[in-house]
Write a protein that holds these residues in place. Structure first.
Motif, PDB file in Angstrom:
ATOM      1  N   TRP A 174       0.803  -1.227   0.000  1.00  0.00           N
ATOM      2  CA  TRP A 174       0.000   0.000   0.000  1.00  0.00           C
ATOM      3  C   TRP A 174       0.835   1.277   0.000  1.00  0.00           C
ATOM      4  O   TRP A 174       0.300   2.375  -0.217  1.00  0.00           O
ATOM      5  N   PRO A 177       2.740   3.891  -4.032  1.00  0.00           N
ATOM      6  CA  PRO A 177       2.725   5.265  -4.582  1.00  0.00           C
ATOM      7  C   PRO A 177       3.795   6.149  -3.952  1.00  0.00           C
ATOM      8  O   PRO A 177       4.448   6.944  -4.646  1.00  0.00           O
ATOM      9  N   ASN A 206      -1.592   5.688 -12.477  1.00  0.00           N
ATOM     10  CA  ASN A 206      -2.092   4.672 -11.539  1.00  0.00           C
ATOM     11  C   ASN A 206      -2.692   5.242 -10.256  1.00  0.00           C
ATOM     12  O   ASN A 206      -3.524   4.585  -9.618  1.00  0.00           O
ATOM     13  N   TYR A 207      -2.241   6.441  -9.888  1.00  0.00           N
ATOM     14  CA  TYR A 207      -2.678   6.985  -8.597  1.00  0.00           C
ATOM     15  C   TYR A 207      -3.122   8.443  -8.729  1.00  0.00           C
ATOM     16  O   TYR A 207      -2.814   9.280  -7.884  1.00  0.00           O
ATOM     17  N   LEU A 210      -4.945  10.245  -5.825  1.00  0.00           N
ATOM     18  CA  LEU A 210      -4.274  10.454  -4.540  1.00  0.00           C
ATOM     19  C   LEU A 210      -3.603  11.826  -4.497  1.00  0.00           C
ATOM     20  O   LEU A 210      -3.135  12.334  -5.521  1.00  0.00           O
ATOM     21  N   SER A 213      -0.191  12.561  -6.187  1.00  0.00           N
ATOM     22  CA  SER A 213      -0.105  12.864  -7.617  1.00  0.00           C
ATOM     23  C   SER A 213       0.050  14.370  -7.840  1.00  0.00           C
ATOM     24  O   SER A 213       0.845  14.813  -8.682  1.00  0.00           O
TER      25      SER A 213
END
Length: 221
Positions: A174, A177, A206-207, A210, A213
């Motif tokens: 997890w 990122p 992919n993230y 969040l 980013s």
């Protein structure tokens, strides 16, 4: 002369005696044979069976005792860790560190003891605490220990060591990122803008939902 009293003769009642039918069916004969076989087996191997039962009960007792012992250890570790969290929440960092150290010293193998070690590493920036936790089988503690250790190494400008740690962060962990974000920072510090853009695209692809980013995009501007 009196005649002797007459004897009253009672007829004996005929009792019907139920005689079981002869066991002559194949199923019945097989059943009787099986029963005798089991009885013979139990008698012949009585000592071995008793020994096996004793071993099973012994191992069962050991496991139950270990489980009870483990739960007791965890309860004690959790109690000390909770005290540390209480003082940390109150802003008393020094007191919190004392309790976390106590939990690690007394019950370091318990889950709460490992949590205390992680919190201790965060508060004291102890690389050794994070190193000890990187290989533990804990979904909650192992991944953040890797990224926390890499963050300290990046601050110390030990970039190659940091990259080695980040390389061990798996995609299904997890904190992946955060690991990509740290790789982006290292690339910028090494003036490798091409690699940095590649990591940025990975984070955005992919993230994108969040906050990390947005942080990555700001770094690249």
């Amino acid at each position: 002369m009196k005649k002797p009293p007459y004897k009253v003769l009672k007829k004996k009642e005929k009792r019907e005696v139920s005689i079981p039918e002869k066991i002559d069916t194949p199923q019945a004969e097989q059943l009787v044979s099986d029963i005798y076989f089991v009885l013979h087996f139990l008698e012949k191997h009585r000592k071995k069976i008793l020994s096996a039962l004793i071993i099973i009960l012994l191992f069962g007792g050991v496991y139950a005792g270990y489980s009870f012992y483990s739960k007791g250890i965890e309860l004690k570790a959790a109690e000390i860790t909770d005290k540390g969290l209480y003082y940390l929440d109150k802003g008393d960092k020094k007191k919190a560190i004392e309790y976390f150290k106590e939990a690690v010293r007394k019950y370091g193998s318990a889950p709460s003891g490992k949590l205390s070690k992680f919190l201790l590493g965060k508060l004291t920036k102890s690389k050794q605490d994070f190193k000890d936790l990187t290989n533990v089988k804990s979904f909650l503690l192992s991944p953040p220990s890797k990224t926390s250790l890499s963050a300290i190494l990046i601050d110390e400008k030990k970039l190659n060591e940091a990259k080695g740690i980040l390389g061990g962060v798996k995609r299904d962990e997890w904190t992946h990122p955060e690991a990509i974000y740290d790789k982006l920072i290292i690339s910028l510090m090494e003036n490798k803008k091409g690699d940095a853009r590649m990591y940025l695209e990975t984070i955005k692809g992919n993230y994108s939902n969040l906050p990390i980013s947005q942080l990555a995009e700001r770094l690249m501007k």
